[in-house]
Design a protein around this motif. Structure first.
Motif, PDB file in Angstrom:
ATOM      1  N   LEU A   9       0.821  -1.205   0.000  1.00 58.31           N
ATOM      2  CA  LEU A   9       0.000   0.000   0.000  1.00 58.31           C
ATOM      3  C   LEU A   9       0.860   1.261   0.000  1.00 58.31           C
ATOM      4  O   LEU A   9       0.546   2.245  -0.683  1.00 58.31           O
ATOM      5  N   ALA A  10       1.946   1.248   0.765  1.00 59.78           N
ATOM      6  CA  ALA A  10       2.835   2.411   0.801  1.00 59.78           C
ATOM      7  C   ALA A  10       3.490   2.638  -0.563  1.00 59.78           C
ATOM      8  O   ALA A  10       3.586   3.784  -1.037  1.00 59.78           O
ATOM      9  N   GLN A  11       3.947   1.566  -1.198  1.00 57.31           N
ATOM     10  CA  GLN A  11       4.546   1.707  -2.526  1.00 57.31           C
ATOM     11  C   GLN A  11       3.526   2.215  -3.540  1.00 57.31           C
ATOM     12  O   GLN A  11       3.827   3.084  -4.364  1.00 57.31           O
ATOM     13  N   SER A  42      12.309   7.622 -12.113  1.00 59.37           N
ATOM     14  CA  SER A  42      13.093   7.712 -10.872  1.00 59.37           C
ATOM     15  C   SER A  42      12.221   7.425  -9.664  1.00 59.37           C
ATOM     16  O   SER A  42      12.635   6.719  -8.723  1.00 59.37           O
ATOM     17  N   PHE A  43      10.998   7.951  -9.678  1.00 55.20           N
ATOM     18  CA  PHE A  43      10.102   7.765  -8.547  1.00 55.20           C
ATOM     19  C   PHE A  43       9.610   6.322  -8.443  1.00 55.20           C
ATOM     20  O   PHE A  43       9.472   5.779  -7.350  1.00 55.20           O
ATOM     21  N   VAL A  44       9.357   5.704  -9.581  1.00 55.72           N
ATOM     22  CA  VAL A  44       8.931   4.302  -9.557  1.00 55.72           C
ATOM     23  C   VAL A  44      10.062   3.425  -9.032  1.00 55.72           C
ATOM     24  O   VAL A  44       9.849   2.556  -8.171  1.00 55.72           O
ATOM     25  N   ALA A  45      11.273   3.645  -9.545  1.00 54.65           N
ATOM     26  CA  ALA A  45      12.421   2.860  -9.087  1.00 54.65           C
ATOM     27  C   ALA A  45      12.633   3.022  -7.588  1.00 54.65           C
ATOM     28  O   ALA A  45      12.898   2.050  -6.862  1.00 54.65           O
ATOM     29  N   SER A  46      12.497   4.255  -7.106  1.00 54.23           N
ATOM     30  CA  SER A  46      12.670   4.523  -5.687  1.00 54.23           C
ATOM     31  C   SER A  46      11.587   3.830  -4.865  1.00 54.23           C
ATOM     32  O   SER A  46      11.874   3.190  -3.848  1.00 54.23           O
ATOM     33  N   ALA A  47      10.329   3.950  -5.291  1.00 52.39           N
ATOM     34  CA  ALA A  47       9.229   3.317  -4.556  1.00 52.39           C
ATOM     35  C   ALA A  47       9.423   1.809  -4.465  1.00 52.39           C
ATOM     36  O   ALA A  47       9.192   1.203  -3.404  1.00 52.39           O
ATOM     37  N   LEU A  48       9.846   1.191  -5.547  1.00 53.99           N
ATOM     38  CA  LEU A  48      10.074  -0.251  -5.534  1.00 53.99           C
ATOM     39  C   LEU A  48      11.207  -0.624  -4.591  1.00 53.99           C
ATOM     40  O   LEU A  48      11.151  -1.638  -3.893  1.00 53.99           O
ATOM     41  N   LEU A  50      11.993   0.783  -1.899  1.00 54.92           N
ATOM     42  CA  LEU A  50      11.650   1.028  -0.498  1.00 54.92           C
ATOM     43  C   LEU A  50      10.730  -0.040   0.104  1.00 54.92           C
ATOM     44  O   LEU A  50      10.356   0.051   1.268  1.00 54.92           O
ATOM     45  N   GLY A  51      10.385  -1.042  -0.677  1.00 54.30           N
ATOM     46  CA  GLY A  51       9.487  -2.079  -0.164  1.00 54.30           C
ATOM     47  C   GLY A  51      10.004  -2.743   1.096  1.00 54.30           C
ATOM     48  O   GLY A  51       9.253  -2.971   2.052  1.00 54.30           O
ATOM     49  N   ARG A  52      11.288  -3.070   1.117  1.00 56.04           N
ATOM     50  CA  ARG A  52      11.862  -3.733   2.294  1.00 56.04           C
ATOM     51  C   ARG A  52      11.752  -2.840   3.528  1.00 56.04           C
ATOM     52  O   ARG A  52      11.430  -3.317   4.631  1.00 56.04           O
ATOM     53  N   PHE A  53      11.999  -1.543   3.352  1.00 59.53           N
ATOM     54  CA  PHE A  53      11.900  -0.614   4.479  1.00 59.53           C
ATOM     55  C   PHE A  53      10.485  -0.554   5.022  1.00 59.53           C
ATOM     56  O   PHE A  53      10.268  -0.565   6.243  1.00 59.53           O
ATOM     57  N   PHE A  54       9.506  -0.486   4.148  1.00 59.03           N
ATOM     58  CA  PHE A  54       8.125  -0.408   4.619  1.00 59.03           C
ATOM     59  C   PHE A  54       7.713  -1.674   5.367  1.00 59.03           C
ATOM     60  O   PHE A  54       6.958  -1.615   6.348  1.00 59.03           O
ATOM     61  N   LYS A  55       8.216  -2.821   4.930  1.00 55.86           N
ATOM     62  CA  LYS A  55       7.950  -4.055   5.661  1.00 55.86           C
ATOM     63  C   LYS A  55       8.591  -3.989   7.052  1.00 55.86           C
ATOM     64  O   LYS A  55       7.983  -4.416   8.046  1.00 55.86           O
ATOM     65  N   GLN A  56       9.805  -3.455   7.120  1.00 56.84           N
ATOM     66  CA  GLN A  56      10.459  -3.296   8.418  1.00 56.84           C
ATOM     67  C   GLN A  56       9.665  -2.362   9.315  1.00 56.84           C
ATOM     68  O   GLN A  56       9.503  -2.614  10.512  1.00 56.84           O
ATOM     69  N   ALA A  57       9.172  -1.255   8.743  1.00 58.90           N
ATOM     70  CA  ALA A  57       8.407  -0.284   9.530  1.00 58.90           C
ATOM     71  C   ALA A  57       7.152  -0.930  10.103  1.00 58.90           C
ATOM     72  O   ALA A  57       6.795  -0.707  11.271  1.00 58.90           O
ATOM     73  N   ALA A  58       6.479  -1.730   9.288  1.00 62.66           N
ATOM     74  CA  ALA A  58       5.272  -2.420   9.767  1.00 62.66           C
ATOM     75  C   ALA A  58       5.616  -3.393  10.887  1.00 62.66           C
ATOM     76  O   ALA A  58       4.887  -3.488  11.895  1.00 62.66           O
ATOM     77  N   THR A  59       6.709  -4.110  10.736  1.00 62.46           N
ATOM     78  CA  THR A  59       7.130  -5.065  11.763  1.00 62.46           C
ATOM     79  C   THR A  59       7.470  -4.351  13.062  1.00 62.46           C
ATOM     80  O   THR A  59       7.132  -4.827  14.156  1.00 62.46           O
ATOM     81  N   ILE A  60       8.135  -3.201  12.948  1.00 66.69           N
ATOM     82  CA  ILE A  60       8.480  -2.416  14.140  1.00 66.69           C
ATOM     83  C   ILE A  60       7.209  -1.991  14.878  1.00 66.69           C
ATOM     84  O   ILE A  60       7.112  -2.099  16.103  1.00 66.69           O
ATOM     85  N   MET A  87      17.331   3.921  -1.718  1.00 63.47           N
ATOM     86  CA  MET A  87      16.765   4.919  -2.619  1.00 63.47           C
ATOM     87  C   MET A  87      17.840   5.497  -3.533  1.00 63.47           C
ATOM     88  O   MET A  87      17.658   5.571  -4.756  1.00 63.47           O
ATOM     89  N   GLU A  88      18.960   5.891  -2.948  1.00 63.93           N
ATOM     90  CA  GLU A  88      20.026   6.503  -3.734  1.00 63.93           C
ATOM     91  C   GLU A  88      20.631   5.514  -4.727  1.00 63.93           C
ATOM     92  O   GLU A  88      20.996   5.891  -5.847  1.00 63.93           O
ATOM     93  N   GLU A  89      20.717   4.257  -4.323  1.00 60.50           N
ATOM     94  CA  GLU A  89      21.229   3.240  -5.251  1.00 60.50           C
ATOM     95  C   GLU A  89      20.276   3.065  -6.427  1.00 60.50           C
ATOM     96  O   GLU A  89      20.706   2.925  -7.583  1.00 60.50           O
ATOM     97  N   ALA A  90      18.976   3.114  -6.155  1.00 64.14           N
ATOM     98  CA  ALA A  90      17.982   2.918  -7.215  1.00 64.14           C
ATOM     99  C   ALA A  90      17.890   4.106  -8.154  1.00 64.14           C
ATOM    100  O   ALA A  90      17.522   3.953  -9.324  1.00 64.14           O
TER     101      ALA A  90
END
Length: 293
Positions: A9-11, A42-48, A50-60, A87-90
Motif C-alpha cells: 500500500l505504501a509503494q 526515478s520515482f517508480v524505481a525509488s518506490a520499488l 523502499l518495499g523492504r523498508f516499509f515491511k520493516q516499519a510495519a514489523t516495528i 533509494m540513492e542506489e535505485a
C-alpha cells in the motif's frame, strides 16, 4: 502478512502520487516539472526499492505495540538510514523520497501498531499514532539549534533557525494535519485517486504556505504567491471548472518559470493517498458528499 500488505500500500501510494497530473512544479507521469535530475521512472524505481523498508516499519509497529510509542522512533530511524541508501542506489544518488521515508515510515508503523492494539486504522487514528512516535521532537532536535546554529545545517534546519518553520518534524509531531486536510479532500470525491481529487488535495496543502521545498528554493515571496494561487484555484473549483483549470495551469507556468516545486506538499499528498488505501483495505467507508463541479 500484515507487513507485506502495508508495504504494498505504501509503494502504491508513492507511485499514485508521482503519476498524478497536474501537479504544479512536480514530477508527473508525463513531465519532470521543475526538476532536471529526476522523472517518473526515478520515482517508480525509488518506490520499488523502499518495499523492504516499509515491511520493516510495519514489523516495528507490531513488535513494539505494547511499548511506549516513542520507542518506535529510533528503530524506524535506523531502518530509514538503510532505506535512504537503497533509494540513492535505485536513483543514481537522486533524493526522490527522503521526506517520504520519514513520514510514510511513521504512518506504516502507526497502522500496524493500531491494528495490533485491536483498533480501527482510520486516517485520523493512524495520524495520531504516528504523532505519538515523535512527541517532543521539535524541542529536542530543532530548538537547540537556536543556540548553536553555527554548525552545518540542513535546509529544513535553516528554515527553523531563520524563519521558525518546524517542517516535517513539526508536521509529524502534530499528527500530520496537512495530510489529514488532503485526506478530507480525497474522501470528498467518488474516486479519491482521480486526477481532479489528487490536484484538489495537493493544492489544499500548498495553500497552507508552509512548503519547505518552496521556501528553501524560492523564499517567502514565491511561497506566498503559490499559497494564494492555490486558495484561488480551490475556490474556483480546481480541475472541476474551466476557471479552476486555468488557475492551475497558471500555477504550473509560475513554478516552471521560477523553478520551484512543492515537494513537501507532495509528501503529504502521498501520505493522504496511503491513508485512503488503508481505509479501503480495512473496508472503512467515510460518510462523504460527492464533490460538486
Amino acid at each position: 502478512m500484515l507487513s507485506d500488505r502495508l508495504a504494498t500500500l505504501a509503494q502504491r501510494a508513492l507511485i499514485h502520487e508521482a503519476a498524478s497530473s497536474p501537479k504544479p512544479g512536480l514530477v508527473t507521469s508525463i513531465d519532470r516539472g521543475a526538476h532536471h535530475d529526476m522523472d517518473f521512472g526515478s520515482f517508480v524505481a525509488s518506490a520499488l526499492a523502499l518495499g523492504r523498508f516499509f515491511k520493516q516499519a510495519a514489523t516495528i509497529g507490531t513488535k513494539l505495540h505494547s511499548e511506549p510509542p516513542e520507542e518506535c522512533l529510533e528503530a524506524l530511524r535506523f531502518a530509514g538510514r538503510e532505506a535512504e541508501s537503497s533509494m540513492e542506489e535505485a536513483t543514481g544518488g537522486v533524493n526522490t523520497h527522503r521526506g517520504a521515508i520519514f513520514s510514510m515510515g511513521l504512518a506504516v508503523a502507526a497502522v500496524s501498531r493500531t491494528v495490533a492494539l485491536g483498533e480501527v486504522p482510520h486516517g485520523e487514528a493512524v495520524a495520531k499514532a504516528a504523532g505519538s512516535f515523535v512527541a517532543g521532537i521539535v524541542e529536542r532536535e530543532l530548538t537547540p539549534l537556536l543556540l548553536r546554529h553555527e554548525e552545518p545545517l540542513s535546509a529544513g534546519e535553516r528554515l527553523f533557525v531563520h524563519m521558525g518553520i518546524d517542517g516535517i518534524r513539526g508536521e509529524a509531531e502534530r499528527g500530520f494535519p496537512s495530510a489529514l486536510v488532503a485526506l478530507s479532500r480525497l474522501r470528498a470525491y467518488p474516486d479519491p485517486l482521480s486526477s481532479p481529487a489528487m490536484c484538489d488535495a495537493l493544492l489544499s496543502v500548498v495553500a497552507s504556505g508552509n512548503d519547505t521545498n518552496v521556501l528553501s528554493r524560492g523564499g517567502g515571496e514565491k511561497m506566498a504567491y503559490l499559497a494564494e494561487a492555490a486558495e484561488e484555484a480551490l475556490r474556483l473549483g480546481c480541475m472541476n471548472t474551466s476557471e479552476g483549470r486555468r488557475k492551475v495551469a497558471a500555477m504550473e507556468r509560475y513554478c516552471l518559470d521560477n523553478w520551484v516545486s512543492p515537494g513537501g506538499s507532495a509528501d503529504m499528498l502521498a501520505l493522504a493517498v496511503f491513508l485512503v488505501l488503508v481505509e479501503r483495505e480495512w473496508l472503512i467507508y467515510p460518510t462523504v458528499s460527492p464533490c460538486t463541479p
